[in-house]
Every structure is written in C-alpha cells, then in structure tokens.
Design a protein around this motif. Structure first.
Motif, PDB file in Angstrom:
ATOM      1  N   THR A  20       0.856  -1.184   0.000  1.00  0.00           N
ATOM      2  CA  THR A  20       0.000   0.000   0.000  1.00  0.00           C
ATOM      3  C   THR A  20       0.899   1.243   0.000  1.00  0.00           C
ATOM      4  O   THR A  20       2.120   1.138   0.130  1.00  0.00           O
ATOM      5  CB  THR A  20      -0.905   0.033   1.238  1.00  0.00           C
ATOM      6  N   GLU A  21       0.280   2.417  -0.102  1.00  0.00           N
ATOM      7  CA  GLU A  21       1.047   3.657  -0.101  1.00  0.00           C
ATOM      8  C   GLU A  21       1.306   4.172   1.309  1.00  0.00           C
ATOM      9  O   GLU A  21       1.927   5.224   1.479  1.00  0.00           O
ATOM     10  CB  GLU A  21       0.308   4.724  -0.915  1.00  0.00           C
ATOM     11  N   GLN A  22       0.849   3.439   2.309  1.00  0.00           N
ATOM     12  CA  GLN A  22       1.034   3.882   3.692  1.00  0.00           C
ATOM     13  C   GLN A  22       2.512   3.983   4.042  1.00  0.00           C
ATOM     14  O   GLN A  22       3.292   3.065   3.783  1.00  0.00           O
ATOM     15  CB  GLN A  22       0.341   2.925   4.663  1.00  0.00           C
ATOM     16  N   GLU A  23       2.890   5.074   4.639  1.00  0.00           N
ATOM     17  CA  GLU A  23       4.286   5.316   5.012  1.00  0.00           C
ATOM     18  C   GLU A  23       4.686   4.444   6.193  1.00  0.00           C
ATOM     19  O   GLU A  23       3.886   4.183   7.096  1.00  0.00           O
ATOM     20  CB  GLU A  23       4.463   6.789   5.367  1.00  0.00           C
ATOM     21  N   TYR A 194       3.505  -1.937   4.086  1.00  0.00           N
ATOM     22  CA  TYR A 194       2.251  -2.568   4.500  1.00  0.00           C
ATOM     23  C   TYR A 194       1.697  -3.364   3.323  1.00  0.00           C
ATOM     24  O   TYR A 194       1.621  -2.855   2.201  1.00  0.00           O
ATOM     25  CB  TYR A 194       1.254  -1.514   4.971  1.00  0.00           C
TER      26      TYR A 194
END
Length: 215
Positions: A20-23, A194
């Motif tokens: 995902t793009e979650q940092e 993630y």
C-alpha cells in the motif's frame, strides 16, 4: 511467549511484492532493526549493517540501475546467440528482480568484515583459512540478522520480501550510488511496507526429506 505464537509468526510470514502507499514510520524501522541486531553471530562479531531508504525517488533510481544492467546482460546474451535466454532474462527475471520498486522502504543489508579475538590472536597468525572464508562468515551472520528483521516486521503488521537480483545485476552501481564502503559486502535487499495482499502458502519440502536424525 508461547511456542505456538512464535510458530504462527513463522508460518504466516510471506514474501510480499505489492504494498500500500502507507508510510512506514522511522520508529517501526528502528524496532525491527532492534530485533535484527539480536541475531546470533560467529563469536558475537555482529557482522551486519543496514541502510533503510525511505526516499521513493532513490528507490526508483535503484530499480533503474537494476534494469539498466539487466538489459546490458541481455544484449550480451543476444550477441552470443542466446536470444531465447535474453528474452527470458528481461521478461521473466526482470520484474522478479525489481519487485521492490513500489515499496515505501528498501533496506540494503550489508555484511561487515569479520573481526574477532580468535581471528586476531589465533586464526590469522596460523593462516587457518583463506581470506575469502572470512567474507563468507560475515555473510552468514548477516543472513541470520535479516531473518530476524523479516519475522519482526511481520509480527509488527508489516511485510517484506528479500531479493538478491539487484545484487547479482547491479551491485557495483548500487555501491557507488549509496557510497557503500568497499569492505562491506551487499548481502541482499529487503522491501518493506504494509501489504496490499496476502499470497497463499507456498509448498514446502516434507520434514523427512530435509532431516536426518543420527542416534
């Protein structure tokens, strides 16, 4: 901690290539490296070091370095008349070797020189083994730390994928780009983030196929 809890972590870990793009927070990275550094090592030499890249442009650049070298190898294979192998290198191995490109973090796992009191006082004076063996000792311990890292990441809700493709193809270019000292070996790269999906369980060899017990 109960054994079954630990076994669940081991069995449910997967090599994830879609994130995902979650940092990923710096604190999360520090936590899993804290677990990595408690891996066993030959004479407690702790022959490991990690570079965690969170800059996506730098990760993309490492991807491009890998592709550039892959295309050079493919062109060389073409010149030798190995057209089929060249196509397979690009089409099959290429995406596999650069599966880290969308990860929010790329960890470069390094093996540092093996140093110990035994080597200084005993092994080197008597020339116990060739120097390349000590390089292998560093790699072995670094791999143990990398496994700790991946299990810790999974336990923390993160996902990883270890890869040696970029090392096989573009080790020199990655070393120059990141200014990695010549005495450090690049062991592998590990993507971290993630998970976007969860692959199914891969087949494993049966215990009886890999274990011999001698009473």
């Amino acid at each position: 901690m109960m054994y079954e809890d630990f076994k669940t972590i081991v069995l449910e870990r997967r090599s994830i290539r879609n994130f995902t793009e979650q940092e990923v927070a710096v604190e999360d990275i520090r936590e899993i490296i804290d677990c990595a550094r408690y891996a066993p090592s030959d004479t407690n030499s702790q022959t490991w070091k990690f570079i965690a890249i969170r800059n996506t442009e730098k990760i993309k650049h490492i991807e491009q370095l890998t592709w550039d070298q892959l295309h050079l190898r493919a062109a060389a294979a073409e010149e030798k008349g190995l057209s089929r192998e060249a196509r397979m290198l690009v089409r099959s191995f290429g995406p596999y070797a650069t599966a880290f490109s969308d990860a929010p973090v790329l960890i470069i796992c390094l093996a540092t020189p093996y140093e110990s009191k035994f080597r200084d006082r005993i092994f080197d004076p008597i020339q116990l083994v060739d120097d390349h063996v000590w390089a292998e000792e560093g790699i072995k311990s670094s791999c143990l730390a990398s496994q700790n890292l991946m299990l810790a990441a999974h336990a923390r809700g993160l996902a990883t994928c270890p890869m040696t493709g970029p090392v096989l193809l573009a080790q020199d270019q990655i070393r120059a780009y990141l200014e990695i000292p010549a005495e450090y070996q690049i062991n592998m790269v590990i993507s971290l983030g993630y998970p976007k999906d969860k692959p199914g369980k891969m087949a494993r060899k049966e215990i009886d196929d890999i274990l011999e017990i001698i009473d």
